[in-house]
Scaffold this motif. Structure first.
Motif, mmCIF file in Angstrom:
data_model
loop_
_atom_site.group_PDB
_atom_site.id
_atom_site.type_symbol
_atom_site.label_atom_id
_atom_site.label_comp_id
_atom_site.label_asym_id
_atom_site.label_seq_id
_atom_site.Cartn_x
_atom_site.Cartn_y
_atom_site.Cartn_z
ATOM 1 N N GLY A 1 -28.452 -31.917 38.842
ATOM 2 C CA GLY A 1 -28.135 -33.341 38.915
ATOM 3 C C GLY A 1 -27.995 -34.019 37.569
ATOM 4 O O GLY A 1 -27.569 -35.175 37.501
ATOM 5 N N ASP A 2 -28.346 -33.329 36.475
ATOM 6 C CA ASP A 2 -28.183 -33.914 35.143
ATOM 7 C C ASP A 2 -26.784 -33.571 34.640
ATOM 8 O O ASP A 2 -26.595 -32.736 33.755
ATOM 9 C CB ASP A 2 -29.258 -33.362 34.195
ATOM 10 N N VAL A 3 -25.805 -34.233 35.224
ATOM 11 C CA VAL A 3 -24.406 -33.868 34.990
ATOM 12 C C VAL A 3 -23.995 -34.121 33.552
ATOM 13 O O VAL A 3 -23.348 -33.275 32.912
ATOM 14 C CB VAL A 3 -23.496 -34.641 35.963
ATOM 15 N N ALA A 4 -24.338 -35.266 33.012
ATOM 16 C CA ALA A 4 -23.886 -35.626 31.675
ATOM 17 C C ALA A 4 -24.386 -34.625 30.632
ATOM 18 O O ALA A 4 -23.613 -34.139 29.791
ATOM 19 C CB ALA A 4 -24.367 -37.040 31.324
ATOM 20 N N THR A 5 -25.678 -34.296 30.692
ATOM 21 C CA THR A 5 -26.237 -33.338 29.726
ATOM 22 C C THR A 5 -25.639 -31.954 29.921
ATOM 23 O O THR A 5 -25.312 -31.254 28.948
ATOM 24 C CB THR A 5 -27.765 -33.274 29.863
ATOM 25 N N GLY A 6 -25.501 -31.537 31.180
ATOM 26 C CA GLY A 6 -24.955 -30.213 31.456
ATOM 27 C C GLY A 6 -23.531 -30.052 30.970
ATOM 28 O O GLY A 6 -23.203 -29.061 30.302
ATOM 29 N N VAL A 7 -22.685 -31.013 31.250
ATOM 30 C CA VAL A 7 -21.282 -30.926 30.812
ATOM 31 C C VAL A 7 -21.197 -30.966 29.298
ATOM 32 O O VAL A 7 -20.438 -30.197 28.677
ATOM 33 C CB VAL A 7 -20.462 -32.055 31.451
ATOM 34 N N ALA A 8 -21.977 -31.852 28.664
ATOM 35 C CA ALA A 8 -21.954 -31.935 27.197
ATOM 36 C C ALA A 8 -22.397 -30.615 26.576
ATOM 37 O O ALA A 8 -21.811 -30.152 25.578
ATOM 38 C CB ALA A 8 -22.866 -33.076 26.746
ATOM 39 N N THR A 9 -23.432 -29.989 27.142
ATOM 40 C CA THR A 9 -23.912 -28.697 26.633
ATOM 41 C C THR A 9 -22.820 -27.643 26.718
ATOM 42 O O THR A 9 -22.604 -26.870 25.769
ATOM 43 C CB THR A 9 -25.142 -28.244 27.427
ATOM 44 N N MET A 10 -22.111 -27.604 27.826
ATOM 45 C CA MET A 10 -21.075 -26.589 28.015
ATOM 46 C C MET A 10 -19.902 -26.815 27.064
ATOM 47 O O MET A 10 -19.326 -25.859 26.533
ATOM 48 C CB MET A 10 -20.621 -26.587 29.465
ATOM 49 N N TYR A 11 -19.542 -28.066 26.832
ATOM 50 C CA TYR A 11 -18.491 -28.346 25.850
ATOM 51 C C TYR A 11 -18.915 -27.893 24.450
ATOM 52 O O TYR A 11 -18.118 -27.323 23.693
ATOM 53 C CB TYR A 11 -18.173 -29.840 25.826
ATOM 54 N N GLU A 12 -20.178 -28.147 24.092
ATOM 55 C CA GLU A 12 -20.675 -27.736 22.773
ATOM 56 C C GLU A 12 -20.621 -26.218 22.618
ATOM 57 O O GLU A 12 -20.230 -25.691 21.565
ATOM 58 C CB GLU A 12 -22.110 -28.237 22.582
ATOM 59 N N VAL A 13 -21.014 -25.491 23.663
ATOM 60 C CA VAL A 13 -20.967 -24.025 23.613
ATOM 61 C C VAL A 13 -19.532 -23.551 23.487
ATOM 62 O O VAL A 13 -19.233 -22.636 22.703
ATOM 63 C CB VAL A 13 -21.643 -23.420 24.852
ATOM 64 N N ARG A 14 -18.640 -24.161 24.259
ATOM 65 C CA ARG A 14 -17.229 -23.768 24.180
ATOM 66 C C ARG A 14 -16.709 -23.924 22.756
ATOM 67 O O ARG A 14 -16.099 -23.000 22.192
ATOM 68 C CB ARG A 14 -16.422 -24.638 25.155
ATOM 69 N N ASP A 15 -16.975 -25.062 22.145
ATOM 70 C CA ASP A 15 -16.461 -25.323 20.796
ATOM 71 C C ASP A 15 -17.087 -24.372 19.776
ATOM 72 O O ASP A 15 -16.396 -23.867 18.882
ATOM 73 C CB ASP A 15 -16.747 -26.772 20.392
ATOM 74 N N ARG A 16 -18.385 -24.097 19.900
ATOM 75 C CA ARG A 16 -19.060 -23.240 18.922
ATOM 76 C C ARG A 16 -18.619 -21.785 19.053
ATOM 77 O O ARG A 16 -18.405 -21.108 18.038
ATOM 78 C CB ARG A 16 -20.578 -23.356 19.113
ATOM 79 N N THR A 17 -18.469 -21.284 20.266
ATOM 80 C CA THR A 17 -18.042 -19.894 20.430
ATOM 81 C C THR A 17 -16.612 -19.698 19.932
ATOM 82 O O THR A 17 -16.293 -18.659 19.349
ATOM 83 C CB THR A 17 -18.145 -19.459 21.899
ATOM 84 N N VAL A 18 -15.771 -20.693 20.135
ATOM 85 C CA VAL A 18 -14.412 -20.606 19.597
ATOM 86 C C VAL A 18 -14.456 -20.595 18.074
ATOM 87 O O VAL A 18 -13.766 -19.815 17.415
ATOM 88 C CB VAL A 18 -13.557 -21.772 20.118
ATOM 89 N N GLU A 19 -15.299 -21.438 17.513
ATOM 90 C CA GLU A 19 -15.420 -21.522 16.058
ATOM 91 C C GLU A 19 -15.902 -20.208 15.455
ATOM 92 O O GLU A 19 -15.407 -19.762 14.418
ATOM 93 C CB GLU A 19 -16.388 -22.651 15.691
#
Length: 1016
Positions: A609-627
């Motif tokens: 139910g913590d949608v905002a934190t969960g989505v933000a975390t996944m975006y951060e991981v996506r950007d870091r793994t690409v980097e």
């Protein structure tokens, strides 16, 4: 060409036929394929024949013709040392030739992926900075290789010729299979040859041949032996004169039409040996000319036979120990006798025919073979530059192994295994590591003490020691071997190795970190093999590391436990495991494990139910793994992020992320990962009403997901959904069967089982099999739904409630209705609705339950339509508007409002191609005398209400009785007609309604009010 080879260039070859005999049909087939390839249609051909039948000569003639047409030719030959772990040998040679012939085109095609492609062609650069080893690293390398060939062949016709597949290493076989399965564009012709007589029942090439022969794009050409006429022509060419008929008969009889044997028999005859004096042993026949060589030449031939398929001149000189002049004269004699040939690149010598090499090698004494291998190894150790860098370690390992020197062999075998792993040649790595296991006990303790762990992956070494100083433990060797076996698809072998390691750990003492690592790998293996869900093994691993200081193994175990929970049982425990995994990975500074765990954590936060934190975390991981260039993990982040966004109703955003993820996977050659993210793209396209796009992408997913069954099952699920939404029940049934066939072979997880159950249940209801639909519902909800499964459970409950509402009034449906509705209502109360999408679904379920109970209230549908209007769900909104209009009509609501609702619903149904919904809205409008197209007239010139679907009054009477469950005889008795006439009426009704059975007809009749409903 080297100076030595140039000195031998004028040697006359006497036995090789100057005339190309026969094979006209086969050569025509090859040249026709070349023409089609030149026109842009890739070609694949397998040339099969027994040893000596003329495969190489046919290929040479074809390649000569190809070069004459301006075609670029790239040839690679499999080598017998492939069995000792030299991976991709023919592809490396062919790519090297292609790069030499088309340097600019090759460089352009390889641009951006040089590090990865260097695993096939080391000259391209260093592999150190490229993607590390992993589950999909081999598939990625193969995809990049295929793409390289397609790009080079986009503007140039290319023939890729691979000789002697019967010797191909495992990685070469796998790459060839991938190439021939996926090659779809480019002016490329792939021609591969192999010995058909060598392919016994257990030969490793046999499964590949069976697979390739099932491909319609692969053509096989079998070379038969020569006829007597063809042998006569061959003899005429060799002798440059008309042979005596008796000689032709004699040689044809002795050779049995084998072209190479004909040549050998001619030489024997010309040297004064009579055919009758020859031994019946093929080996003796092949050794005749070798034994007639001068002593030094025979010695050189025997040395070359043990050195590999090709032996470099400088290496040969170091091993044979002759003066340079004597060596050259010996080589001249061997080449002049047509036994040896200069290698194509002019840097060494090989046998003209492998049969002679095999005969010479088999003729060596065991001690002689060991001595020669030792001399090769010593020469190569003294001067490593004698062979190509990429071959050096593997060949040295082979030489020392066959020299039977375990102490010398083990360290270099381990180095060769590490090199094979860096090339993603896991099958060859496995073979070398198993050889190391074989050598282990024969190596002195002091030598073993000096060994160090090499390139261990996936959290190893588990002891937490410095791999630069810690000795190699036998368990470390088992761990590396198990990983290699798993990565090359040999899961059964991996499982046996892991079990062996766990037995050793149980008996040898306390080593909890190593044991935890093996238990974690055990979990993955039994899950992949379909022998359990793997949780008991993960729990064992967690117990082993509990209370220990933080380590990479501890972080890995927690990350695996969290990942298991995310898929099987999302909830507080899985969330806590993910948080601890992140914490431990940070403590030991293992960022890849941290990112993996954070991605899992993001998904679990969304589920919680913590949608905002969960989505933000996944975006951060996506950007870091690409980097960081963690390609596999980045692709996983695209997949999971798209799924997470879809789960909270942000479908438009999910499509953007998934589209970017598909492009990322394609760019990096991750075809399997592309399939995973493509499945999520299709799901979001369905939600947005982009059904044509979803249809196209789902079919593409089925094409590319040949090596990953779960994405293929996902494609079948989505296509089944589409077929149902479009009213294509037979097609939907086919996709349901295919999806079930995929998922029944795997660990059942909710994200597949629940949607499949919903699809089966909806299909059963649409076919009038309400009892089956109720049974499927009961099975699906029997164990309840864990937190986070609501995204799959709400559509299931909606389908169940809708089926009950549509069947209301059917006498056969009344028995069991109350229990089913109570089950739906009870289950719905326990489901989470953390975001507006699932709140809307809760309203939808409640409205359908009320309709099923005869409480079809317009206010409920108005509330639902308002909720759905704010979301990206056009089909669901159209359904709600249709039901709202129906409820308003029953309640005597405003006709203008009803007309507007039906027009809006009808417009969406027509645009999407949702035939059932379109027919429902059209019939309701017709019965209400409302126009779906005119803007002003309230009433439309609809057919009479009694003429819906073109049913006659008598057919409506029959349909009413069908809906009540009457048989043809009972219908006949009530309507005073014959059973045959009743049967004819029923057949006409089924045809007019477009249904396949009486159950479907009854369900449709009640849903569309074609018969009076039961009491409200």
């Amino acid at each position: 060409m080297s100076d030595t080879c140039a000195m031998l260039g004028g040697v006359e070859i006497k036995s090789l036929s100057p005339v190309f005999v026969g094979r006209a049909d086969e050569l025509t087939a090859l040249t026709d394929a070349l023409s089609r390839a030149t026109a842009g249609e890739p070609q694949a051909l397998l040339v099969a024949g027994e040893a000596g039948v003329g495969k190489t000569r046919l290929l040479e003639e074809f390649l000569r013709e190809a070069r004459a047409r301006g075609t670029t030719v790239a040839v690679g030959g499999c080598v017998e040392i492939g069995a000792d772990g030299l991976p991709f040998a023919p592809f490396s040679a062919a790519l090297r030739a292609l790069r030499r012939a088309l340097p600019d085109a090759f460089a352009t095609a390889a641009e951006g992926h040089e590090g990865e492609l260097a695993r096939l062609l080391p000259e391209l650069g260093d592999t150190a900075g490229s993607e590390p080893n992993g589950e999909d690293s081999t598939a990625r390398l193969f995809e990049l290789a295929v793409r390289l060939l397609e790009r080079v062949a986009a503007d140039h016709t290319v023939v890729l010729a691979l000789e002697d597949l019967h010797w191909a290493d495992t990685s070469t076989r796998h790459l060839l299979a991938y190439l021939l399965r996926t090659l779809s564009r480019g002016r490329l012709a792939v021609v591969a040859t192999y010995r058909s007589d060598d392919i016994h029942r257990r030969h490793p090439l046999r499964p590949l041949l069976a697979e390739l022969e099932r491909l319609r794009t692969v053509r096989r050409i079998d070379l038969p032996r020569f006829t007597r006429t063809e042998v006569h022509r061959q003899l005429t060419g060799i002798l440059a004169a008309e042979p005596e008929p008796a000689l032709v008969d004699q040689i044809f009889l002795r050779s049995d039409g084998n072209a190479f044997f004909v040549e050998e028999l001619v030489v024997s005859h010309e040297n004064g040996c009579t055919a009758g004096g020859l031994t019946d042993s093929l080996r003796d026949l092949l050794l005749v000319r070798v034994e007639q060589l001068p002593e030094d030449a025979e010695k050189v031939v025997r040395v070359v036979a043990e050195g590999g398929s090709t032996v470099e001149y400088d290496l040969l000189a170091a091993v044979v120990r002759l003066g340079e002049d004597d060596l050259i004269e010996a080589l001249r004699a061997a080449v002049g006798a047509n036994i040896l040939l200069a290698a194509p690149d002019g840097d060494g010598y090989r046998f003209r025919h492998s049969l002679v090499r095999e005969a010479v090698s088999d003729d060596l004494l065991p001690g002689e073979r060991s001595r020669l291998n030792r001399r090769y190894a010593e020469a190569l150790e003294a001067d490593p530059a004698l062979v190509r860098a990429e071959e050096r370690t593997t060949r040295l390992a082979s030489y020392w192994y066959h020299a039977h020197d375990a102490a010398k062999a083990l360290p270099v075998v381990l180095r060769a295994a590490a090199e094979a792993r860096r090339r993603h040649a896991y099958a060859e790595q496995l073979g070398l590591l198993e050889r190391a296991m074989e050598l282990w006990d024969d190596v002195p303790d002091d030598v073993r003490a000096g060994l160090r762990p090499i390139d261990h992956a996936e959290g190893y070494p588990a002891c937490g020691c410095d791999p630069e100083t810690a000795p190699l433990h036998y368990l470390d060797l088992l761990a590396e071997t198990a990983v290699a076996a798993r990565l090359c698809g040999e899961r059964e072998r991996a499982l046996k190795i892991v079990k062996r390691a766990l037995r050793l750990l149980e008996s040898d003492g306390d080593d909890p970190q190593r044991a935890a690592w093996f238990w974690t790998d055990y979990s993955r293996l039994i899950s992949n093999l379909g022998r359990g869900d793997g949780w008991a093994e993960i729990a064992k691993a967690q117990e082993l590391v509990r209370g220990l200081p933080p380590s990479a193994v501890h972080a890995k175990v927690l990350a695996v436990a969290a990942g298991w929970g995310m898929i099987h049982a999302p909830g507080p425990e899985s969330l806590a495991a993910a948080e601890r995994a992140v914490e431990y990975a940070r403590l030991v500074e293992d960022e890849p494990i941290e990112l993996h765990a954070r991605l899992t954590l993001g998904t679990l936060l969304i589920d919680a139910g913590d949608v905002a934190t969960g989505v933000a975390t996944m975006y951060e991981v996506r950007d870091r793994t690409v980097e960081l260039g963690l390609v596999s993990e980045a692709s996983r982040s695209y997949t999971n992020l798209a799924s997470g966004l879809e789960s909270v109703g942000r479908s438009g955003e999910a499509v953007e992320v998934a589209t970017e993820g598909v492009a990322y996977a394609q760019r990096h050659g991750l075809r399997d990962s592309e399939g995973w993210v493509l499945g999520n793209l299709v799901e979001s396209q369905l939600s947005l009403g982009l059904w044509d796009d979803a249809d196209r992408e789902a079919h593409r997913l089925r094409r590319i997901a040949y090596s990953s069954s779960k994405p293929r099952g996902s494609a079948c699920l989505k296509l089944g959904d589409l077929a149902l939404l479009r009213g294509e029940l037979d097609t939907a049934a086919q996709y349901v069967a295919r999806a079930r066939g995929v998922y029944e072979a795997h660990d059942p997880v909710p994200q597949y089982v629940v949607p499949l159950g919903r699809l089966e249940m909806t299909l059963a209801a649409a076919q009038g099999r309400l009892a089956d639909a109720r049974s499927l519902l009961a099975d699906a909800v029997e164990d309840g739904f864990a937190p986070g499964i609501h995204r799959y459970a709400w559509p299931l409950l909606l389908a169940a409630a809708t089926a009950e509402a549509d069947a209301r009034g059917l006498p056969a449906a009344e028995d069991g209705r109350a229990g089913t509705l109570a089950l739906v209502r009870t289950t719905a109360r326990r489901l989470a609705a953390p975001v507006p999408l699932w709140e809307a679904y809760a309203l939808f379920v409640a409205a359908e339950l009320a309709r099923a109970e005869g409480r079809d209230e317009p206010g409920r549908w108005a509330e639902l339509a308002a909720a759905l209007a704010a979301l990206e769900r056009p089909y669901e909104l159209a359904r709600a508007r249709h039901r709202w209009a129906d409820a308003l009509l029953v309640a005597g609501g405003g006709r203008d409002q009803v007309a507007n609702l039906l027009r809006e619903a009808h417009e969406v149904a027509v645009r999407l191609g949702a035939r059932p919904l379109r027919e429902d809205t059209e019939l309701l409008a017709a019965r209400a005398r409302l126009s779906l197209t005119a803007a002003s007239p309230d009433r439309c010139p609809a057919p009479d209400e009694d003429d819906a679907f073109g049913l006659t009054p008598r057919e409506q009477d029959v349909l009413r009785l069908v809906a009540e469950g009457r048989t043809n005889r009972q219908i006949a008795e009530e309507l005073f007609i014959s059973p045959k006439t009743a049967s004819v009426h029923v057949s006409n009704i089924l045809a007019k309604l477009g249904v396949s059975g009486r159950g479907e007809a009854a369900a449709l009749a009640h849903r569309l009010h074609l018969v009076p409903a039961g009491p409200r």
